[in-house]
Design an enzyme around this catalytic site. Structure first.
Site, short mmCIF file in Angstrom:
data_model
loop_
_atom_site.label_atom_id
_atom_site.label_comp_id
_atom_site.label_asym_id
_atom_site.label_seq_id
_atom_site.Cartn_x
_atom_site.Cartn_y
_atom_site.Cartn_z
N HIS A 97 -12.09 0.90 0.53
CA HIS A 97 -10.74 0.67 0.42
C HIS A 97 -9.98 0.23 1.46
O HIS A 97 -8.59 -0.07 1.67
CB HIS A 97 -9.91 2.05 -0.54
CG HIS A 97 -9.58 2.89 0.85
ND1 HIS A 97 -10.51 3.56 1.77
CD2 HIS A 97 -8.45 3.69 1.02
CE1 HIS A 97 -9.91 4.29 2.46
NE2 HIS A 97 -8.80 4.32 2.13
N HIS A 101 0.89 -1.22 -0.04
CA HIS A 101 -0.09 -0.10 -0.17
C HIS A 101 0.94 1.11 0.11
O HIS A 101 1.63 1.37 0.98
CB HIS A 101 -0.93 -0.04 1.19
CG HIS A 101 -1.67 1.20 1.36
ND1 HIS A 101 -1.66 1.84 2.74
CD2 HIS A 101 -2.24 2.03 0.45
CE1 HIS A 101 -2.60 3.06 2.40
NE2 HIS A 101 -2.81 3.14 1.12
#
Ligand SMILES: Nc1nc2c(ncn2[C@@H]2O[C@H](COP(=O)(O)O)[C@@H](O)[C@H]2O)c(=O)[nH]1
Ligand code: MN
Length: 358
Positions: free
Chosen positions: A273, A146
């Protein structure tokens, strides 16, 4: 289930908790000039003026401030060749060392601060084997990265705000074209940086790796909604029209591989998300430090190991600061937006091996 308010939908169910300030921010965005529809996800949370965990569709004009400074931030998932049973986390930590210093090249191959991370995960439960990607290997670890466009996106937003404040840009204007060119560069930079981070980590572990998916959650694109062509802004929202997606929980919670449903237009083709923040960064240490010394966060309740030399970050990103990812997944499933394919358990989360900031 959805909660409608004029041109606004919030995807939530009976267990979804959303901070009131985030809903106020979302409703404000729905009043912006040219805004046709906004969709809040179950991980909706307050941001700097605009909410995180939402998608926004406008016509004739778009709003760089809605995308924010971390243009292109997203999640990449790699299938590794590391056998889950034969690779103890302590050995992986030692082999990995530090990846905090930038590498020479066109991207730094570094993760960045805040809630950016790289995490080795182990397949834990399979719900829909027929929906797993072709390169899936159930006995090997997965690597989730990420990260965003590092300083680049922030610079693009600063330049925009200095010239135009929070105003939108009229489509087809020279200013819009200039922003779009910079935005697309940052989007590509962030994707290449995630790939470089994965390659760097896999090389340290002497493992092969195959990218299973890579999806941004902060970006702008041309799109259609209700027969109109316009601009789809996603800020902390994963695309629901690009196949499998990954929904991370926290370093102490599971992540889920999700298959989006066919009809996601009512949610602007978007999914949550992440699990979503429960506590603001600034309140975490005060809430936790009396009960939990910073070092106690280096191992999680799921038995995974956390590499984080920054003690402030250990508190700010504590699993307690996030909502239950299972609840977020359930809200998406109940709304008919996605199906859980697999559950992934964290094994090793890398934040920073660098200097300690007390
Ligand atoms: N598996 C992990 N998930 C994490 C970790 N830290 C945060 N998170 C989740 O990711 C999203 C990212 O949000 P963003 O707004 O910064 O893009 C967040 O909502 C959490 O649910 C982690 O260390 N491991
Ligand atoms: Mn992000």
């Amino acid at each position: 289930m959805g909660n409608h308010y004029e041109n606004t939908i919030i995807i939530q169910n009976q267990n979804t908790w959303i901070e009131g300030a985030a809903v106020v921010q979302l409703r404000h965005t729905a009043t912006l000039n040219g805004m046709r529809r906004v969709a809040g996800m179950p991980d909706l949370q307050p941001g700097r003026g605009y909410p995180v965990g939402a998608a926004f569709f406008s016509t004739g004009v778009f709003y760089p401030a809605l995308i924010g400074g971390d243009i292109g931030c997203g999640m990449g998932l790699w299938q590794t060749g590391l056998c889950a049973r034969r690779t103890p986390p302590a050995k992986l930590v030692k082999q990995l060392g530090s990846i905090d210093a930038p590498e020479a090249g066109d991207v730094p191959a570094t993760i960045g601060g805040g809630n950016h991370f790289a995490e080795l995960q182990c397949p834990d439960q399979i719900y829909r084997a027929e929906l797993l990607p072709p390169d899936w290997h159930g006995k090997h670890l997965l690597l989730l990265v990420h990260s965003g466009s590092r300083g680049l996106g922030g610079q693009i937003l600063r330049e925009h705000v200095e010239r135009f404040g929070h105003q939108g840009l009229a489509e087809n204007s020279p200013e819009a074209a200039d922003y779009l060119a910079k935005h697309d560069h940052a989007l590509d930079f962030a994707r290449r940086n995630r790939a470089a981070i994965a390659a760097r980590m896999l090389a340290r572990w002497r493992s092969e790796g195959t990218c299973l998916l890579d999806l941004p959650h902060n970006f702008l694109q041309r799109a259609e909604y209700a027969g109109e062509t316009g601009w789809l802004h996603r800020k902390g929202a994963s695309p629901a029209n690009r196949g499998l997606t990954v929904l991370p929980g926290s370093r102490g919670d599971y992540s889920y591989l999700l298959m989006p449903a066919e009809n996601t237009g009512f949610a602007l083709d978007s999914l949550a998300h992440g699990a979503g923040r429960k506590w603001q960064r600034g309140e975490c240490k005060g809430r936790l430090s009396r009960k939990y010394p910073a070092d106690s966060f280096r191992k999680t309740a799921l038995g995974s190991v956390v590499v984080c030399a920054d003690k402030a970050l250990l508190y700010e990103e504590a699993p307690q600061a996030y909502k239950s990812v299972a609840d977020t997944v359930a809200a998406l499933e109940q709304a008919g937006l996605a199906t859980a394919v697999a559950r992934l358990k964290p094994v090793l989360t890398y934040k920073t091996a660098g200097a300690c900031h007390d």
